[in-house]
Design an enzyme around this catalytic site. Structure first.
Site, PDB file in Angstrom:
ATOM      1  CG  ASP A  33      -1.922   1.290   1.125  1.00  0.00           C
ATOM      2  OD1 ASP A  33      -2.126   1.753   0.223  1.00  0.00           O
ATOM      3  OD2 ASP A  33      -2.567   1.604   2.096  1.00  0.00           O
ATOM      4  CE  LYS A  72      -0.289   3.383   3.514  1.00  0.00           C
ATOM      5  NZ  LYS A  72      -1.153   4.022   4.703  1.00  0.00           N
ATOM      6  CG  ASP A 129      -3.198   5.755   2.692  1.00  0.00           C
ATOM      7  OD1 ASP A 129      -3.152   4.517   2.512  1.00  0.00           O
ATOM      8  OD2 ASP A 129      -2.759   6.318   3.639  1.00  0.00           O
ATOM      9  CD  GLU A 157      -5.647   0.541   0.768  1.00  0.00           C
ATOM     10  OE1 GLU A 157      -5.414  -0.177   1.649  1.00  0.00           O
ATOM     11  OE2 GLU A 157      -5.432   1.795   1.097  1.00  0.00           O
ATOM     12  NE  ARG A 205     -11.990   3.257   4.800  1.00  0.00           N
ATOM     13  CZ  ARG A 205     -12.100   4.075   5.635  1.00  0.00           C
ATOM     14  NH1 ARG A 205     -12.632   4.859   5.995  1.00  0.00           N
ATOM     15  NH2 ARG A 205     -10.847   4.010   6.356  1.00  0.00           N
TER      16      ARG A 205
END
Length: 429
Positions: free
Chosen positions: A197, A204, A274, A276, A278
């Protein structure tokens, strides 16, 4: 060469080891001194870390150990890289500990693997192969990959994963010990399988991205739990749904301001790429709900907010069903794994408003704003039955440690596999 022996003692350590020493050494190995300790499990875990730090490749647990004491030692002794092996004490729990330990090693290995080596397709393949090795011909597997996800309407998994050159995958595994095609599905496990991620365009920081190989910890945990339950003799039909993708940046990646339309007709505005996890879980929950199963458990390393609330010792439990929530908490207590309830109400569905869709996928604030873990749970609740009956959402705050502590090694913990396996065995919808 004799095997390094570890035993327990209710006596104090010899004075030359220190006034409050809880670990001493002998010619045969080590003695953990638990006498007078208010929390013997914590003492054993700390001893496990210290013994592991010596680089000992194999230990034998000697003398009298309870099941929970042996498991506490194993959790702390088993490091990520070149873990040592354990010979269990000769107790009635030995076979069960071996089954649990096999599931723990599988789960930890999967999470600790590098993001380069664990693509979405590889994650799905390794999960399926391991369950098939345990369930044999009782297991059937199907996958939907890449562009086929768009055609099939699995919009969350497709859009989150389309920025990567390695395609997203939706795995559906069916463990059906009855052999009957029309047998009802007793439970569905749904796992977030984000193999890396970056945060997407809501990128991030470097520090925040470092441990994001662990973002498929939900997929690993539910797979490990199902494998453990099968090895324990599970006789219920259970489906495993893994929502696998890499959340990367490219000219084909999804963007802020996009609106996704799900199979249930719900529209979702992307205000944070970010958030993502869910989005992919929503597809899994829609499919899980279609089966009519009385129990749906989804697991995900979903929000930093859960970690802020609970630290790294507990998984957060959300459910709109009091019976299911209580059963999950009871399972955690029975297995001595940390689970703690956090609030979810109907109004949490409306905590991420959008002027352009039915809901946004988050709030345009750092960490999703106040109550971020509950707001994420509220989002997910839109994709199960109206009352949330039989649905449990686990936000896995205790799934991974970026660095070793006095009680746990760096990397994946595997916490939760035993409790979820117990839920599969015991829950009556």
């Amino acid at each position: 060469m004799s095997i390094f022996s570890v035993s327990l003692s209710s006596d104090k350590a010899p004075a030359h080891w220190g006034e409050n020493a809880k670990l001493s050494m002998t010619a045969e190995g080590a003695v953990v001194h638990v006498g007078g300790a208010s929390d013997t499990v914590r003492v054993i875990r700390q001893a496990g870390r210290r013994i592991d730090g010596l680089g000992i490749a194999e230990v034998k647990l000697s003398g009298e150990w309870s099941k929970d004491q042996q498991w506490a030692f194993a959790m702390s002794y088993t490091r990520a890289r070149k873990p040592g092996s354990i010979i269990w004490a000769e107790t009635a729990d030995k076979d069960e500990l071996e089954r649990c330990y096999a599931a723990l090693l599988f789960t930890r290995s999967l999470v600790n693997d590098t993001p380069e080596d664990l693509s979405p397709e590889t994650l799905a393949l390794r999960a399926a192969q391991w369950i098939e090795s345990l369930g044999g011909d009782k297991v059937t597997v199907s996958t939907i990959v890449g562009e086929a996800l768009k055609e099939a309407g699995w919009t969350g998994i497709y859009n989150v994963g389309r920025g990567s050159e390695r395609p997203p995958v939706f795995l559906e595994l069916d463990y059906n010990p009855t052999g009957k095609e029309d047998a009802p599905v007793d439970a569905v496990l749904v796992g977030k399988g984000i193999t890396f991620d970056s945060g997407g365009y809501s990128i991030k920081s470097s520090e925040g991205m470092l441990d994001m190989k662990c973002d498929m910890g939900g997929a690993a945990t539910v797979t490990g739990a199902l494998g453990l339950a099968i090895s324990q003799g599970l006789n219920k039909r259970v489906k495993l749904l893994l929502c696998c993708a890499e959340n990367l940046i490219s000219g084909h990646a999804y963007k802020l301001g996009d609106v996704l339309t799900y199979k249930n007709g719900l529209t979702v505005e992307i205000v944070n790429t970010d958030a993502e996890g869910r989005l992919v879980l929503a597809d899994g929950l829609i499919r899980a709900t279609e089966t009519g199963a009385p129990l749906i458990i989804n697991a995900a390393t979903l929000t930093g907010a859960a970690t802020v609330a609970l630290g790294n010792e507990y998984h957060a439990v959300f459910s709109m069903d009091e019976k299911a929530r209580a059963a999950m908490l009871d399972a955690g207590k029975a297995e001595n794994e940390g689970f703690w309830p956090l609030p979810i109400e109907k109004f949490h569905q409306d905590k991420c408003p959008s002027a352009f869709a039915d809901t946004a996928n988050s709030r345009a604030q750092k960490g999703g704003g106040a109550g971020g873990a509950s707001n994420a749970a509220g989002f997910l609740s839109r994709f199960v039955n109206e009352e949330g009956t039989g649905w449990v959402h686990l936000d896995l705050a205790a799934a991974y440690h970026g660095s070793a502590t006095a009680e746990m090694p760096a990397g994946a913990t595997g916490i939760g596999i035993r409790s979820i396996a117990r839920m599969l065995q015991d829950y009556q919808g």
